[in-house]
Design an enzyme around this catalytic site. Structure first.
Site, PDB file in Angstrom:
ATOM      1  N   ASP A  79      -0.905  -5.378   3.054  1.00 20.57           N
ATOM      2  CA  ASP A  79      -2.134  -5.231   3.557  1.00 20.57           C
ATOM      3  C   ASP A  79      -3.121  -4.926   2.598  1.00 20.57           C
ATOM      4  O   ASP A  79      -3.092  -4.640   1.155  1.00 20.57           O
ATOM      5  CB  ASP A  79      -2.134  -3.447   4.309  1.00 20.57           C
ATOM      6  CG  ASP A  79      -1.667  -2.671   3.373  1.00 20.57           C
ATOM      7  OD1 ASP A  79      -0.816  -2.604   2.780  1.00 20.57           O
ATOM      8  OD2 ASP A  79      -2.329  -1.388   3.719  1.00 20.57           O
ATOM      9  N   ASP A 109      -4.820  -7.302  -5.608  1.00 22.51           N
ATOM     10  CA  ASP A 109      -4.381  -6.027  -4.809  1.00 22.51           C
ATOM     11  C   ASP A 109      -3.738  -6.354  -3.578  1.00 22.51           C
ATOM     12  O   ASP A 109      -4.576  -6.132  -2.524  1.00 22.51           O
ATOM     13  CB  ASP A 109      -5.518  -4.775  -4.909  1.00 22.51           C
ATOM     14  CG  ASP A 109      -4.709  -3.607  -4.321  1.00 22.51           C
ATOM     15  OD1 ASP A 109      -3.330  -3.490  -4.280  1.00 22.51           O
ATOM     16  OD2 ASP A 109      -5.673  -2.512  -4.078  1.00 22.51           O
ATOM     17  N   GLU A 141       0.239   0.427   3.099  1.00 17.20           N
ATOM     18  CA  GLU A 141       0.000   0.946   1.757  1.00 17.20           C
ATOM     19  C   GLU A 141      -1.155   1.698   1.532  1.00 17.20           C
ATOM     20  O   GLU A 141      -1.334   2.780   1.029  1.00 17.20           O
ATOM     21  CB  GLU A 141       0.566  -0.002   0.468  1.00 17.20           C
ATOM     22  CG  GLU A 141       0.688   0.952  -0.717  1.00 17.20           C
ATOM     23  CD  GLU A 141      -0.612   1.040  -1.610  1.00 17.20           C
ATOM     24  OE1 GLU A 141      -0.539   1.754  -2.403  1.00 17.20           O
ATOM     25  OE2 GLU A 141      -1.895   0.572  -1.217  1.00 17.20           O
TER      26      GLU A 141
END
Ligand SMILES: [Zn+2]
Length: 397
Positions: A79, A109, A141
């Site tokens: 995610d 990320d 997350e």
């Protein structure tokens, strides 16, 4: 450095594909998982998905090599954070390469890391590994590491647990052995309302909430002054901060409702649960009796919203030395942000570190990017890991 090799091009292509799935935490990651599963299947790597209750998001788990032996987990979350309100100069979900940088939401990320790991699969699948590599891809997350928990439980239940977990959050390939834990909490204070001219017959929820806030603030100051301190962190002590508040309806009504939120970032050696117990005990034994003396229905409820598990891996652990060798460096560090490594370490009992390509400076920002040089460093890191696992397995097992 062999930039522009076929392997680097494979990494870039897969990272681009991953960025193309708009897996913002609020959306499904189903399409991304289907892509990864189909890709792995091409190299005869089986994978399972642990779905959430609604079947909209899942954690993927795949093993390459001898499954019955202790191996290495390479873990990343699928995610990404939202792009709304951010000034992107292009489509965030369409990768762009410019001057050695790959732009797109999730580039560092952490689709960069996942892309590099996937690009290594054809080679990993061919090599006779003496210890397995597990690929773990999680969801949610960015919502407080909530998605990965089912996967962590599964790892915990394994008869032979992995010997190491590497969480590839963007650390510029620095080896991170510690991060803070803590949590986020909501407090609901219920009093009794009355016209403000009749204040003594009412229970002012805002004023009692303010008392509890004062107590939380005192705890925060005590931690700042007396510690514990760990100078490995930018903020060397645990912090407690009140972050939201609401209550009251009119200037001349004593409010019967006040709600506030607070956040704890605790050093791994500080038990955030114990802090919450103290706050709750103060609310129940010092504040609430005075409220109930006027209105027996008064209450103070403290709810857990998010629990953050800290990471405190021993710097001297041979697994840490092993990862440093893979990264080609001798140092390690501790960071302020939380990761899934705390869960793998504390809940599943697997020695965990954080080490991945790209910089946390670029995470969550508009025009997020990862440098191709970082992609290349991570590619070499995974390649060294594969060679180690092929030659001798894990040196400390
Ligand atoms: Zn992340």
């Amino acid at each position: 450095m062999s930039m522009g090799t076929k392997s680097t091009a494979d990494c870039v292509r897969i990272i681009g594909d991953l960025i193309g799935f708009p897996t913002v935490s609020s959306s499904s990651n189903r399409d991304l998982l289907a892509y990864v599963q189909a890709y792995l299947a091409r190299y005869d790597v089986a994978s399972d998905i642990l779905w959430n209750e609604e079947g909209t998001k899942g954690n993927l788990w795949a093993t390459i090599g001898p499954a019955g032996l202790p191996g290495v987990i390479l873990s990343g979350h699928s995610d990404v954070v939202p792009v709304e309100g951010q000034a992107w100069t292009g489509d965030p979900f369409l990768v762009r390469e410019m001057d050695g940088l790959l732009y797109g939401r999730g580039a560092c990320d952490m689709k960069g890391f996942i892309g590099v790991v996937l690009a290594a699969v054809p080679s990993l699948a061919k090599r006779p590994l003496k210890a397995p590599i597990h690929i773990a891809i999680s969801y949610d997350e960015e919502l407080g590491c909530t998605g990965v928990r089912s996967l962590v439980e599964r790892v915990k239940a394994m008869k032979i647990r992995p010997a190491l977990c590497i969480v590839g959050e963007p650390t510029s390939m620095q080896v991170i052995i510690g991060h803070k834990g803590g949590g986020m909490f909501r407090v609901i204070v219920t009093g009794k309302s009355a016209h403000s001219s009749l204040a003594p017959s009412a229970v002012n929820a805002i004023e009692y909430a303010a008392e509890l806030i004062g107590y939380i603030n005192n705890l925060a100051q005590a931690h700042a002054h007396f510690g514990p301190h760990d100078l490995g962190y930018d903020v060397a002590h645990s912090t407690l901060s009140v972050t939201t508040i609401s209550g009251g309806t009119a200037l001349n009504i004593i409010p019967n409702h006040c709600e506030f939120g607070f956040d704890i970032r605790s050093l791994p050696e500080v038990d955030a649960r114990a802090l919450i117990d103290r706050i709750r005990a103060h609310a129940e034994s010092v504040i609430l009796p005075r409220m109930k003396a006027v209105a027996p229905e008064a209450s103070i409820v403290i709810e857990d919203v998010v629990q953050l598990i800290g990471l405190a891996t021993e710097a001297e652990h041979p697994a840490v030395t092993f990862v440093k060798q893979l990264a080609g460096r001798n140092d390690h560090a501790k960071v302020a942000y939380g990761t899934e490594a705390g869960l793998f370490s504390i809940v599943a009992g697997v020695v965990s570190v954080v080490c991945g390509p790209g910089s946390i400076e670029q995470a969550h920002k508009p025009d997020e990017y990862i440098a191709l040089s970082e992609v290349e460093r991570c590619r070499l890191f995974i390649d060294r890991l594969a060679s180690q696992l092929e030659l001798g397995g894990l040196p400390w097992r």
